[in-house]
Design a protein around this motif. Structure first.
Motif, short mmCIF file in Angstrom:
data_model
loop_
_atom_site.label_atom_id
_atom_site.label_comp_id
_atom_site.label_asym_id
_atom_site.label_seq_id
_atom_site.Cartn_x
_atom_site.Cartn_y
_atom_site.Cartn_z
N LYS A 164 0.52 -0.42 -11.91
CA LYS A 164 -0.23 0.82 -11.68
C LYS A 164 -0.32 1.14 -10.19
O LYS A 164 -0.28 2.30 -9.79
CB LYS A 164 -1.63 0.69 -12.28
N MET A 165 -0.41 0.10 -9.37
CA MET A 165 -0.67 0.33 -7.95
C MET A 165 0.58 0.54 -7.11
O MET A 165 0.51 1.12 -6.03
CB MET A 165 -1.48 -0.83 -7.37
N THR A 166 1.72 0.02 -7.57
CA THR A 166 2.93 0.09 -6.75
C THR A 166 3.23 1.51 -6.24
O THR A 166 3.41 1.69 -5.02
CB THR A 166 4.13 -0.48 -7.50
N PRO A 167 3.25 2.54 -7.11
CA PRO A 167 3.53 3.89 -6.59
C PRO A 167 2.48 4.35 -5.58
O PRO A 167 2.82 4.95 -4.55
CB PRO A 167 3.48 4.77 -7.84
N VAL A 168 1.22 4.03 -5.84
CA VAL A 168 0.14 4.44 -4.93
C VAL A 168 0.33 3.80 -3.56
O VAL A 168 0.22 4.46 -2.52
CB VAL A 168 -1.23 4.04 -5.53
N LEU A 169 0.64 2.51 -3.57
CA LEU A 169 0.84 1.79 -2.31
C LEU A 169 2.04 2.32 -1.54
O LEU A 169 1.96 2.56 -0.35
CB LEU A 169 1.02 0.29 -2.58
N LEU A 170 3.13 2.51 -2.25
CA LEU A 170 4.34 3.03 -1.61
C LEU A 170 4.07 4.40 -0.99
O LEU A 170 4.50 4.71 0.12
CB LEU A 170 5.49 3.13 -2.61
N ASP A 171 3.32 5.20 -1.73
CA ASP A 171 2.94 6.54 -1.27
C ASP A 171 2.17 6.46 0.03
O ASP A 171 2.43 7.19 0.98
CB ASP A 171 2.09 7.20 -2.36
N ALA A 172 1.21 5.55 0.07
CA ALA A 172 0.36 5.41 1.24
C ALA A 172 1.16 4.90 2.44
O ALA A 172 0.94 5.30 3.58
CB ALA A 172 -0.80 4.47 0.93
N LEU A 173 2.12 4.01 2.18
CA LEU A 173 2.91 3.43 3.26
C LEU A 173 3.88 4.46 3.86
O LEU A 173 4.10 4.48 5.06
CB LEU A 173 3.69 2.21 2.75
N ALA A 174 4.46 5.29 3.01
CA ALA A 174 5.44 6.27 3.48
C ALA A 174 4.82 7.66 3.45
O ALA A 174 5.20 8.51 2.66
CB ALA A 174 6.69 6.20 2.62
N GLU A 175 3.84 7.88 4.34
CA GLU A 175 3.08 9.14 4.28
C GLU A 175 3.93 10.35 4.66
O GLU A 175 3.84 11.40 4.04
CB GLU A 175 1.86 9.05 5.20
N GLU A 176 4.79 10.13 5.69
CA GLU A 176 5.52 11.29 6.18
C GLU A 176 6.59 11.77 5.20
O GLU A 176 6.90 12.94 5.14
CB GLU A 176 6.10 11.04 7.58
N PHE A 177 7.14 10.77 4.44
CA PHE A 177 8.12 11.20 3.44
C PHE A 177 7.41 11.38 2.11
O PHE A 177 6.53 10.62 1.76
CB PHE A 177 9.22 10.15 3.26
N THR A 178 7.82 12.37 1.43
CA THR A 178 7.30 12.49 0.07
C THR A 178 8.39 12.04 -0.89
O THR A 178 9.37 12.75 -1.12
CB THR A 178 6.88 13.94 -0.25
N ILE A 179 8.23 10.76 -1.33
CA ILE A 179 9.20 10.25 -2.28
C ILE A 179 8.68 10.59 -3.67
O ILE A 179 7.50 10.35 -3.97
CB ILE A 179 9.34 8.72 -2.19
#
Lengths: 305, 253, 74
Positions: free
Chosen positions: B40-55
């Motif tokens: 559940k958290m992996t996408p949230v964490l990745l999102d937070a780490l790569a703020e400038e890119f919207t993956i």
């Protein structure tokens, strides 16, 4: 009847020969002291009897049945106390005895009574601690209790006293002396005073064989050197007595060490009579007059060298 | 039989009183919670780490949770089991606690069988606890119906554990000491890993039981393709346990 | 600052269902280890204060290490 009989047992570890034709007979209802230096093969012998080690050659009979390596049936006659007994630390004494009971196949009723009796005998009945918290001596005592659980005809103890302080040692010897009537005890040791205290049979293991064996009295009698020790209050008394003795008795040999004389004679009985009447003739009274007894320690050293 | 039960009881008591069972159950329960949490958290964490890119990440699903579950158990879970049980014979032999039992006539076969039973029992209970927890979370958070062959896949992992435990038991009777036993068990896993590079033996490699679990769930790996591995693992387990018994009966203590 | 505080609350609100049982497991292990430490005077390795520190500060792994390495018999 011999409860344990070992016939020409050989065992070597690699090139190191430990047992070289050991013969041994343990009569029933004896306390058998199995003496030897460290590393002389006492533990090896016991492990072979218990089927834990395979002998190179030779036979072992327990209560007339042949013992074999591996799961030997004869172990049902035997209670064993290892030199440093280790039990499951997470158990309480009674739980351990229950486990032993389930393995030896006694019924529940027999055990709970017997277990309590044995724990009382070894003085652990009121101990609710786990075995992990026990001292060396307490483990040793529990070891005797578990060894006696199946009412064995033979109790084998491997150096039961060597790791203990004087009080712990006395406790163990007292317990062993107490069970003397109901079972035969074989115990190995290198502490000779323990042997003299409770054993009636002794064997000395040296270079893989029994160098000496028999009852304590027999051994001492056979090694008794004809002679007397006489002690005087003063050196002068001793010197004059020695002169007189040598004059009267031709076949004796006298050694003097200050006030003490050691008199050796071939015909001890006759010499003793003469020596005693000599006191009256010379009108001297010795402090001590005794028959020379061989000490176990002396015998042991003599045999081992 | 009575020896076997008495000694099994002792093993279980030991497990509880030395806190081994407690630790294992709690660790496996933690794995059970961590698997859906990581998914559940992996996408949230990745999102937070790569703020400038919207993956654009796909929404997590039940399959992600199970992917974590199988990864955690096949790696960390097995390692924990092997480490906890690595000294199952070595500690008893080095301390001499077993000798006393054997001189009382305890059958050596019973020793080996009860120790193996105990290990399999604890492994089964721990795996089951972990599975139930992950299952509860996963079905609560996501629709679980797109996941196929779940029970079969877990069974394969379980069998792999049972197989590893038989290797552990065999190593313990063969070598003295806990480190040797751990080394041998680890070595055998490495051997299976090396073999798995070769595609021709993949079908028979017991390691497949612990490496195609997720593909089984997605139906990209056929259930029937694992039948050979199951057979090999089961037969080898029996062989290892039997050999352990034979070795232990001949062992000088 | 505000946004971090908000995030933490949101995180707890979203994930309490995971974090609560995990925290309970950690706490359970810690308490079990502490009880054991204070009931026993001897350890295989180390001293009491050392284990108390390890168990309290290193979550989950600390108590496990204590039970495996440090646990004494009495």
């Amino acid at each position: 009847m011999n409860i344990l009989e070992i016939k020409s047992l050989y065992k070597s570890f690699g090139k190191h020969d430990v047992l070289t034709g050991l013969d041994m007979q343990v009569p029933e209802h004896s306390v058998y002291g199995f003496v030897g230096q460290n590393g002389s093969g006492k533990t090896t012998t016991m492990k072979i009897v218990l089927g834990l080690l395979r002998a190179n050659q030779g036979e072992v009979y327990v209560c007339g049945e042949k013992a074999s390596y591996g799961e030997t049936k004869t172990n049902r006659h035997i209670g064993f106390l290892p030199d440093v007994p280790e039990f499951y630390n997470f158990m309480r004494p009674m739980e351990y005895l229950s486990l032993c009971r389930e393995i030896t196949g006694l019924t529940n009723k027999q055990i709970s009574k017997r277990g309590e009796d044995l724990l009382t005998l070894v003085g652990l009945a009121d101990d609710k601690r786990k075995i992990g918290g026990f001292s060396r001596g307490m483990k040793q005592r529990l070891g005797i209790a578990q060894a006696l659980l199946n009412n064995p005809r033979l109790l084998i103890c491997d150096e039961p006293t060597s790791a203990l302080d004087p009080i712990g040692r006395k406790e163990i010897l007292d317990i062993l002396a107490a069970v003397k009537g109901r079972t035969t005890v074989v115990f190995s040791t290198h502490v000779l005073s323990d042997v003299e205290r409770i054993c009636d049979q002794v064997a000395v293991l040296h270079q893989g064989k029994l160098a000496l064996s028999g009852t304590l009295a027999e051994i001492k009698a056979s090694h008794r050197q004809g002679g007397y020790i006489i002690e005087f209050a003063t050196i002068e008394e001793a010197t004059s007595y020695a002169k007189a003795a040598l004059l009267h008795l031709k076949t004796i040999n006298v050694e003097q060490d200050k006030g003490t004389l050691i008199v050796k004679a071939s015909d001890t009985r006759h010499a003793g009579d003469q020596l005693i009447s000599l006191f009256a003739n010379l009108q001297t009274v010795p402090l001590k007059f005794e028959v020379m007894e061989p000490t176990l320690e002396g015998l042991f050293t003599e045999v081992v060298q | 039989m009575s020896h076997y039960l008495a000694f099994l009881k002792k093993e279980v008591m030991e497990g509880f009183r030395t806190y081994k069972v407690l630790i294992m159950v709690l660790v496996f329960a933690a794995f059970g919670i961590l698997s859906p949490l990581t998914a559940k958290m992996t996408p949230v964490l990745l999102d937070a780490l790569a703020e400038e890119f919207t993956i654009s990440l796909p929404e997590p699903a039940a399959i992600d949770s199970w992917t974590q579950f199988f990864k955690n158990i096949a790696q960390m879970g097995i390692i924990v089991v092997v480490i906890v049980f690595g000294g199952i014979l070595a500690t008893e032999l080095s301390r001499g606690t077993l000798i006393n039992m054997l001189t009382k006539g305890l059958s050596r076969v019973a020793v080996i069988l009860s120790k193996y039973t105990y290990m399999v029992l604890i492994w089964t209970v721990c795996l089951l606890i972990c599975f139930i927890i992950t299952f509860a979370y996963t079905s609560y958070l996501w629709p679980n119906d797109e996941v196929r062959n779940l029970v079969f896949s877990v069974f394969c992992l379980w069998l792999f554990g049972v197989f590893i435990l038989s290797i552990l038991l065999f190593s313990a009777t063969l070598v003295r000491g806990m480190s040797g036993c751990l080394l041998m068990t680890g070595g055998s896993i490495v051997v299976m890993l090396i073999i798995s590079i070769w595609p021709a033996v993949e079908k028979y490699n017991p390691l497949s039981l612990a490496s195609f679990n997720v593909q089984l769930l997605m139906d990209t790996y056929k259930v029937t393709d694992l039948f050979w591995s199951i057979g090999v693992a089961a037969v080898l387990s029996v062989i290892f346990v039997t050999t352990s018994i034979i070795l232990f009966r001949k062992k000088q203590l | 600052m505000d946004s971090i505080g908000f995030d933490l609350l949101k995180l707890l609100a979203d994930y309490w269902i995971f974090l609560l049982p995990l925290a309970l497991i950690q706490l359970g292990l810690m308490i079990a280890a502490l009880i054991h430490i204070f009931k026993h005077a001897n350890y295989k390795v180390g001293k009491r204060w050392m284990w108390v520190v390890i168990v309290c500060l290193v979550s989950t792994i600390g108590p496990i290490i204590y039970f495996i390495i440090g646990r004494g018999e009495n």
